[in-house]
Design a protein around this motif. Structure first.
Motif, short mmCIF file in Angstrom:
data_model
loop_
_atom_site.label_atom_id
_atom_site.label_comp_id
_atom_site.label_asym_id
_atom_site.label_seq_id
_atom_site.Cartn_x
_atom_site.Cartn_y
_atom_site.Cartn_z
N TYR A 1 -5.01 -13.54 4.77
CA TYR A 1 -3.60 -13.62 4.36
C TYR A 1 -3.51 -13.77 2.85
CZ TYR A 1 1.23 -15.06 4.01
OH TYR A 1 2.55 -15.13 3.67
N TYR A 2 -4.36 -14.62 2.28
CA TYR A 2 -4.35 -14.82 0.83
C TYR A 2 -4.70 -13.53 0.11
CZ TYR A 2 -5.61 -16.43 -3.80
OH TYR A 2 -5.68 -16.57 -5.16
N ILE A 3 -5.76 -12.88 0.56
CA ILE A 3 -6.19 -11.61 -0.07
C ILE A 3 -5.09 -10.56 0.05
CG2 ILE A 3 -7.82 -9.71 0.11
CD1 ILE A 3 -9.97 -11.80 0.90
N MET A 4 -4.52 -10.48 1.24
CA MET A 4 -3.45 -9.47 1.44
C MET A 4 -2.24 -9.78 0.57
SD MET A 4 -4.46 -7.15 3.53
CE MET A 4 -3.09 -6.38 4.31
N SER A 5 -1.84 -11.07 0.53
CA SER A 5 -0.62 -11.40 -0.20
C SER A 5 -0.82 -11.40 -1.70
CB SER A 5 -0.08 -12.76 0.25
OG SER A 5 -0.97 -13.79 -0.11
N LYS A 6 -2.00 -11.71 -2.20
CA LYS A 6 -2.23 -11.81 -3.64
C LYS A 6 -2.84 -10.54 -4.24
CE LYS A 6 -0.76 -15.98 -3.95
NZ LYS A 6 0.52 -16.24 -4.51
N LYS A 7 -3.56 -9.79 -3.48
CA LYS A 7 -4.27 -8.64 -4.03
C LYS A 7 -3.73 -7.30 -3.49
CE LYS A 7 -7.35 -11.12 -6.22
NZ LYS A 7 -7.43 -11.20 -7.62
N VAL A 8 -3.76 -7.14 -2.20
CA VAL A 8 -3.45 -5.84 -1.59
C VAL A 8 -1.95 -5.55 -1.63
CG1 VAL A 8 -3.60 -4.48 0.53
CG2 VAL A 8 -5.52 -5.92 -0.15
N LEU A 9 -1.15 -6.47 -1.15
CA LEU A 9 0.30 -6.21 -1.08
C LEU A 9 0.93 -6.00 -2.46
CD1 LEU A 9 1.40 -8.54 1.85
CD2 LEU A 9 1.13 -6.06 1.84
N PRO A 10 0.54 -6.78 -3.52
CA PRO A 10 1.10 -6.46 -4.83
C PRO A 10 0.72 -5.05 -5.30
CG PRO A 10 0.20 -8.67 -4.87
CD PRO A 10 -0.20 -8.04 -3.56
N ARG A 11 -0.53 -4.66 -5.02
CA ARG A 11 -0.92 -3.31 -5.41
C ARG A 11 -0.13 -2.27 -4.62
NH1 ARG A 11 -7.47 -3.72 -6.06
NH2 ARG A 11 -7.44 -5.05 -7.91
N LEU A 12 0.01 -2.51 -3.32
CA LEU A 12 0.82 -1.60 -2.51
C LEU A 12 2.25 -1.57 -3.02
CD1 LEU A 12 -0.34 -2.23 1.18
CD2 LEU A 12 -0.52 -0.12 -0.11
N GLY A 13 2.77 -2.76 -3.38
CA GLY A 13 4.12 -2.83 -3.93
C GLY A 13 4.23 -2.03 -5.22
N GLN A 14 3.18 -2.15 -6.08
CA GLN A 14 3.18 -1.39 -7.32
C GLN A 14 3.14 0.11 -7.03
OE1 GLN A 14 -0.23 -2.87 -9.42
NE2 GLN A 14 0.85 -4.69 -10.23
#
Length: 191
Positions: free
Chosen positions: A52-65
């Motif tokens: 969850y931490y990796i997804m919320s801090k790393k993956v999801l922001p990149r996906l959002g970008q």
């Protein structure tokens, strides 16, 4: 995150509560090993929290970008397309205006040329009509002259014929002037 963790803990609690009684005999052995439930749940929570931490801090922001970048590119493309459409409309209006101007000029040139041709034709027809009228006058004069000569010749022949006939009929030869006067009287009566 708290909500997902709560749901995970609730699922684990239900699994612990059912315990080995929930597992059928000869069924799933992992459900009968209750002594490992606590460590499994611990590692489940740790793994879930890490993911969850990796997804919320790393993956999801990149996906959002990426999504935001795509949205900006799409908005930019739409803006560019709108500008190009506006330019195309301007070009079309300019083209139609130029086409209308060209048609107007072509119409004016056509009218001017037509008027010039009509004037030239009228002038040529006037010249031809004058030449024809002059030719007709000359030919009429020639015809009248020819008729006068023919009439003169006819009168001369008629006078000679009258003299010859009178000589034959009554054995008297009239004077040429008297025969001519008689022929002229007869010819004027016929006109």
């Amino acid at each position: 995150m708290a909500r997902i963790t709560t749901i995970t803990l609730a699922v684990a609690a239900v699994a612990l509560a059912t315990g080995p009684a929930g597992a059928a005999e000869g069924g799933l052995p992992q459900l009968t090993q209750t002594d490992t439930y606590v460590s499994q749940i611990f590692w489940l929570i740790v793994t879930f929290a890490a993911l969850y931490y990796i997804m919320s801090k790393k993956v999801l922001p990149r996906l959002g970008q990426v999504v935001e970048g795509r949205r900006e590119k799409i908005d930019d493309d739409l803006g560019r397309a709108e500008r190009l459409r506006a330019e195309a409309e301007e070009v079309m209006q300019a083209y139609e205006k130029a086409l209308g101007t060209a048609r107007g000029e072509a119409g004016a040139i056509l009218k001017a040329t037509s008027d010039e041709i009509k004037a030239d034709t009228a002038q040529r027809l006037d010249v031809v009509a004058r030449e024809q009228a002059e030719r007709n006058r000359r030919e009429e004069a020639e015809i009248e002259e020819a008729m006068a000569r023919a009439t003169g010749d006819l009168a001369g022949m008629a006078t000679s014929a009258a003299q010859a006939v009178t000589q034959k009929l009554i054995d008297v030869t009239p004077a040429e002037s008297a025969a001519r006067a008689a022929v002229d009287d007869v010819m004027e009566g016929r006109r």
